[in-house]
Design a protein around this motif. Structure first.
Motif, PDB file in Angstrom:
ATOM      1  N   ALA A   1       0.821  -1.201   0.000  1.00  0.00           N
ATOM      2  CA  ALA A   1       0.000   0.000   0.000  1.00  0.00           C
ATOM      3  C   ALA A   1       0.859   1.255   0.000  1.00  0.00           C
ATOM      4  CB  ALA A   1      -0.934  -0.010   1.208  1.00  0.00           C
ATOM      5  N   ALA A   2       1.980   1.226   0.732  1.00  0.00           N
ATOM      6  CA  ALA A   2       2.860   2.400   0.798  1.00  0.00           C
ATOM      7  C   ALA A   2       3.436   2.732  -0.575  1.00  0.00           C
ATOM      8  CB  ALA A   2       3.977   2.150   1.801  1.00  0.00           C
ATOM      9  N   ALA A   3       3.815   1.718  -1.338  1.00  0.00           N
ATOM     10  CA  ALA A   3       4.356   1.955  -2.677  1.00  0.00           C
ATOM     11  C   ALA A   3       3.325   2.633  -3.565  1.00  0.00           C
ATOM     12  CB  ALA A   3       4.814   0.624  -3.283  1.00  0.00           C
ATOM     13  N   GLN A   4       2.083   2.210  -3.455  1.00  0.00           N
ATOM     14  CA  GLN A   4       1.020   2.809  -4.273  1.00  0.00           C
ATOM     15  C   GLN A   4       0.707   4.229  -3.811  1.00  0.00           C
ATOM     16  OE1 GLN A   4      -2.318   0.114  -4.211  1.00  0.00           O
ATOM     17  NE2 GLN A   4      -1.079  -1.629  -4.835  1.00  0.00           N
ATOM     18  N   LEU A   5       0.651   4.440  -2.475  1.00  0.00           N
ATOM     19  CA  LEU A   5       0.332   5.768  -1.951  1.00  0.00           C
ATOM     20  C   LEU A   5       1.439   6.772  -2.241  1.00  0.00           C
ATOM     21  CD1 LEU A   5      -1.216   4.764   1.493  1.00  0.00           C
ATOM     22  CD2 LEU A   5      -2.404   5.886  -0.400  1.00  0.00           C
ATOM     23  N   LEU A  28      -2.217   0.542   8.133  1.00  0.00           N
ATOM     24  CA  LEU A  28      -2.331  -0.393   7.008  1.00  0.00           C
ATOM     25  C   LEU A  28      -1.966  -1.807   7.442  1.00  0.00           C
ATOM     26  CD1 LEU A  28      -0.669   1.857   4.294  1.00  0.00           C
ATOM     27  CD2 LEU A  28      -3.098   1.271   4.440  1.00  0.00           C
ATOM     28  N   ALA A  29      -1.019  -1.902   8.392  1.00  0.00           N
ATOM     29  CA  ALA A  29      -0.624  -3.213   8.913  1.00  0.00           C
ATOM     30  C   ALA A  29      -1.557  -3.669  10.023  1.00  0.00           C
ATOM     31  CB  ALA A  29       0.818  -3.164   9.428  1.00  0.00           C
ATOM     32  N   TYR A  30      -2.049  -2.724  10.809  1.00  0.00           N
ATOM     33  CA  TYR A  30      -2.892  -3.045  11.962  1.00  0.00           C
ATOM     34  C   TYR A  30      -4.187  -2.226  11.920  1.00  0.00           C
ATOM     35  CZ  TYR A  30       1.413  -5.071  13.855  1.00  0.00           C
ATOM     36  OH  TYR A  30       2.553  -5.815  14.054  1.00  0.00           O
ATOM     37  N   PRO A  31      -5.066  -2.487  10.960  1.00  0.00           N
ATOM     38  CA  PRO A  31      -6.282  -1.670  10.845  1.00  0.00           C
ATOM     39  C   PRO A  31      -7.169  -1.737  12.085  1.00  0.00           C
ATOM     40  CG  PRO A  31      -6.410  -3.637   9.442  1.00  0.00           C
ATOM     41  CD  PRO A  31      -4.999  -3.530   9.915  1.00  0.00           C
ATOM     42  N   GLU A  32      -7.142  -2.871  12.779  1.00  0.00           N
ATOM     43  CA  GLU A  32      -8.004  -3.015  13.955  1.00  0.00           C
ATOM     44  C   GLU A  32      -7.446  -2.280  15.167  1.00  0.00           C
ATOM     45  OE1 GLU A  32      -4.823  -5.976  14.324  1.00  0.00           O
ATOM     46  OE2 GLU A  32      -6.118  -5.378  12.672  1.00  0.00           O
ATOM     47  N   ARG A  33      -6.232  -1.719  15.061  1.00  0.00           N
ATOM     48  CA  ARG A  33      -5.607  -1.063  16.212  1.00  0.00           C
ATOM     49  C   ARG A  33      -5.705   0.456  16.168  1.00  0.00           C
ATOM     50  NH1 ARG A  33      -0.323  -4.872  17.498  1.00  0.00           N
ATOM     51  NH2 ARG A  33      -1.302  -6.819  16.887  1.00  0.00           N
ATOM     52  N   LEU A  34      -6.496   0.972  15.238  1.00  0.00           N
ATOM     53  CA  LEU A  34      -6.827   2.385  15.305  1.00  0.00           C
ATOM     54  C   LEU A  34      -7.530   2.612  16.633  1.00  0.00           C
ATOM     55  CD1 LEU A  34      -7.153   5.194  13.968  1.00  0.00           C
ATOM     56  CD2 LEU A  34      -9.342   4.374  13.070  1.00  0.00           C
TER      57      LEU A  34
END
Length: 862
Positions: A431-435, A542-548
């Motif tokens: 995702a970082a490469a695309q962003l 992006l790695a831990y979406p549930e940890r927001l």
């Protein structure tokens, strides 16, 4: 080939060769020092059945793999990389002539994923298989799957010091088992347990001080972790004799440093090696004839509460203790000091728990899906993981978008599988490469690579630095400022490798267009000031979406998107931030405390469309107005991002759900149960306790709270205020759980009132601690010769009432549960007392046969 001394394994050489010629699977048990790792592999090169085919020899540790490869090459009189080579993560020495490759289990898995038939390979040897790592289990399962489905000619050899376990034999019914008796020198065992196990470090230091100057030879001490090694090394330094070198040995050291620890000591010189269980098998440290065993080890156990591996210290199993002691007798007679008692040793488990039951399953399941299976049960594994843990891990991969609902790799999953890192970080890098390209943020991919490498190592901050400092961006700054430190350099080098893979994958996505090629040639950034650190939280989400996590009612208190509550020190620099990504946390007493986190701009995450917001209609109880309100919410998982009250019509389903939540939160006492309802519940509970043959519905407080939707829900569908709720007839509501016939039985067996001979109705008071009680004037019971009872006479479960006999002034004068005995006994004393106090009332000599009355003597006569 150099002439090697005869080893115990040589005694079964013919048996091993014959078995490999005849069978496809062989189990070989041989004790440490028998030569199974350093002698047997060379026989394999001469086997006709393996002519011109490659042999893979697997070792569980990088240090052992490299050293064994070098030793075997030396025995052939060659340099490593010719006939014998090795392949490790980020390092290899092989050539086109290499036939015997010494590799780690993870390397074999990657070889298989790129070559599903193991073309050109004739034999796979799993050494030290008893250690049963997750990587070893997976590599074996894939190899066995190839053997059973694709390559009947592929041979498998499992070798270990303690392999012949029932479970493995059952899994491999086609295998033949061989055993080498080995040769070990006698090892004398002594026990020196600390007086207090909490202070085992100080005890270990005391023992070491007493032996380093007295012992003439090299010493190997087993310790649980690197922190223990550093502590003892620092404390011991002033006490070390001149002819003894102190050498640490653990996995985080470079291979060169590890090799220095096991290299032979100079003539007339000795070593004190402080090691983790890395030295338990495979490696021989020359000159060691004294082993000191702490009896402890550090094990990474995956915690489903924190979604992290938690390093736990535990006692080693008997098998490990025996292996450790055996290191003192590899080359000569030796001695082992166990820093625990003999009774403690005898109580320990025979074998250590397998890693597959306590590890993070995500990396393994990615490989399972990459192989084409959608469950571990589709592979011939030695042991299956816990079914619930596997299911949860599959769901995590699905939530990350790496596998489909059918557990097949998605497009992102196929790309992520190529990264040498955890699947969560692989998702972040893609995702970082695309962003970086779409949002035009320079060095975003670099920062993501640094985080991925940083988080797969232990925290680079010291314990003092970690205090009140959860900010992970501070670690990145220190990492690059102190880039030459060995641990920091290792992290940066791994980040650079990830960067190269990410660029290759991004170029593949863009079909090698210019944008992708430009990324590939960009210089890796090692300057923290050039990094977009303000995007750290976004990357880590992006790695831990549930940890927001969103701040709750007060500073340092957070709720995560997956519903977990977290706390942070009020003194932490991040404690006042509204939104965080909690990367790591740990159990502290009854709460989860944040260890690493980064602030996140939610507006940026929404603008970049890396987080999805859902709309939800939510009811809540307004405590000020004592009524239910309705709000339209924007939510991310369990987090409410915004909320707006609305006057829309409330659905019955949501009303029932909201009321039930509120009642459970406040407890059953919050409901306005009148006296009638409370007495009904007492009677009902008494019936359930004493007349269980009736099988009436359970009405305990716990059960009523659990089943609110069933018994109360139908009456809540149009109630919006507490005042309306209080007006419910709860007695009628509760009784609807009983049929009409059951209600009749209820009233018959547990009546509310007892009607005496004079017609007076007296309330029966029910209790769960004793028989029901009824109170009435003694004169109204004259002529009653059988004690009144409640309950089911037909079922022999009736219970005699406790009778509280009252004076004419309604004061208690006697309590009995046997009227007949009372009339015949203590009544005489009561009669005498009553006649003197109440002479106008009737006190017969034969109360059992007298007429019950409410009147005085004058009215009776009249």
């Amino acid at each position: 080939m150099l002439t090697a001394k005869k080893l115990p394994i040589d005694d079964i050489k013919d048996d091993v060769i014959a078995a490999l010629n005849q069978y496809q699977t062989l189990l070989l048990t041989a004790p440490p020092g028998a030569g199974k790792s350093t002698c047997l592999p060379l026989w394999l090169l001469d086997l006709a059945c393996l002519s011109d085919q490659k042999i893979y020899l697997l070792q569980p540790r990088r240090l052992a793999a490299k050293n064994i490869a070098c030793y075997l090459a030396q025995q052939l009189g060659e340099n490593v990389g010719e006939t014998v080579g090795y392949r490790l993560r980020n390092e290899s020495k092989t050539s086109k002539n290499t036939r015997l490759e010494v590799i780690t289990e993870g390397i074999l898995t990657q070889i298989i994923q790129h070559d599903a038939e193991l073309s050109g390979c004739g034999l796979v040897v799993f050494d030290e298989f008893h250690e049963r790592s997750l990587n070893a289990d997976l590599a074996f399962a894939l190899t066995r799957d190839i053997q059973q489905g694709l390559r009947e000619d592929l041979k498998i050899l499992l070798m270990s010091a303690t392999l012949a376990t029932q479970a493995i034999n059952q899994q491999l019914p086609d295998a033949i088992a061989l055993e080498s008796k080995g040769r070990s020198y006698p090892v004398d065992i002594s026990y020196q347990a600390p007086s207090n196990a909490r202070f085992w470090r100080q005890h270990a230091l005391s023992v070491l001080k007493s032996v380093v100057n007295a012992h003439q030879g090299s010493i190997l001490m087993f310790l649980p972790g690197t922190g223990d090694i550093r502590y003892l090394a620092e404390q011991l330094q002033p006490f070390m004799p001149e002819n003894m070198t102190l050498c640490p040995l653990y996995g985080e050291l470079s291979l060169q440093q590890q090799q220095q620890a096991i290299a032979p000591a100079p003539r007339d010189h000795h070593k004190l090696v402080l090691a983790t269980n890395i030295a338990e098998t495979s490696l021989t440290i020359e000159g060691v004839d004294l082993v000191i065993d702490s009896g402890l080890e550090n094990v990474a156990i995956y915690d489903v509460q924190t979604l992290n591996n938690k390093l736990s210290q535990r006692s080693i199993a008997k098998s490990s203790a025996i292996q450790r002691a055996g290191r003192a007798g590899r080359l000569q007679a030796g001695h082992c000091i166990r820093l625990y008692s003999k009774d403690d040793f005898e109580r320990r488990n025979e074998q250590s728990g397998s890693e597959i039951q306590q590890a993070d399953l995500l990396p393994m399941l990615m490989e399972v899906a990459r192989w084409g299976a959608n469950a571990c049960a589709q592979l011939p594994m030695i042991e299956m993981p816990n079914a619930k843990n596997e299911q949860l891990a599959w769901q995590e991969l699905t939530d990350l978008g790496l596998v489909s609902a059918q557990h097949q790799l998605t497009g992102d999953g196929k790309l992520a599988a190529a990264f040498p890192c955890h699947p969560r970080f692989a998702k972040m890098l893609l995702a970082a490469a695309q962003l970086e390209q779409s949002q035009q943020v320079e060095h975003l991919l670099t920062l993501a690579c640094l985080y991925a490498a940083l988080l797969e190592e232990r925290d680079i901050f010291s314990a003092e630095q970690r205090a009140d400092n959860c900010d992970i961006t501070q670690r990145i700054i220190q990492l690059l400022q102190q880039a030459k430190k060995p641990q920091h350099l290792r992290i940066i080098q791994q980040a650079q490798r990830l960067y190269r893979v990410a660029n290759q994958q991004h170029s593949h996505i863009n079909n090698n267009k210019t944008a992708g090629s430009a990324n590939t040639t960009k210089r890796f950034c090692n300057n923290a000031t050039q990094l977009p650190l303000q995007c750290s939280g976004l990357l880590l989400m992006l790695a831990y979406p549930e940890r927001l996590a969103k701040q709750r009612d007060h500073q340092g208190n957070y709720l995560t998107a997956y519903g977990k509550g977290l706390v942070m020190s009020n003194n932490d620099a991040l404690a006042d931030k509204k939104y965080l990504v909690a990367v790591q946390f740990f159990q502290r007493q009854q709460t989860l405390a944040i260890a690493l986190a980064a602030e996140i701009s939610l507006s940026q995450a929404l603008n970049w469309q890396v987080v999805e917001v859902a709309s939800k209609t939510q009811l809540h109880f307004d405590h000020k107005q004592n009524r239910i309100r309705c709000a339209n919410q924007q939510v991310i998982g369990s987090l409410v991002i915004s909320e707006e009250n609305t006057r829309q019509k409330l659905s019955a389903e949501l009303l029932v759900e909201c009321w039930c939540q509120q009642i459970r939160k406040r407890g059953l006492s919050w409901l306005k149960f009148d006296e009638q309802t409370q007495q009904l519940l007492l009677r009902w509970r008494w019936l359930n306790q004493t007349q269980n043959h009736l099988a009436f519905e359970n009405v305990s407080e716990t059960h009523l709270l659990t089943t609110l939707e069933q018994w109360l829900g139908p009456y809540l569908a149009d109630i919006i205020s507490k005042a309306q709720l209080d007006k419910l007839n709860f007695s009628e509501v509760l009784l609807t759980q009983l049929s009409y016939q059951q209600q009749q039985i209820f009233n018959q067996l547990a009546p509310s009132y007892f009607t005496g001979p004079t017609g007076r109705k007296c309330k029966i008071r029910y209790s769960l601690d004793q028989a029901p009680i009824v109170s009435l004037p003694m004169q109204e019971l004259y002529g009653v010769s059988i004690t009144p009872s409640v309950g089911d006479k037909n079922h022999n479960s009736q219970v005699a009432l406790i009778i509280e006999l009252l004076s004419p002034a309604q004061r208690p004068i006697q309590i009995t549960q046997d009227l007949v005995a009372f009339w015949q006994g203590s009544y005489r004393e009561v009669q005498k007392d009553m006649r003197s106090k109440y002479p106008k009332h009737f006190w017969p000599d034969d109360p059992a046969n007298a007429q019950a009355t409410r009147k005085t003597k004058r009215h009776i006569k009249g």
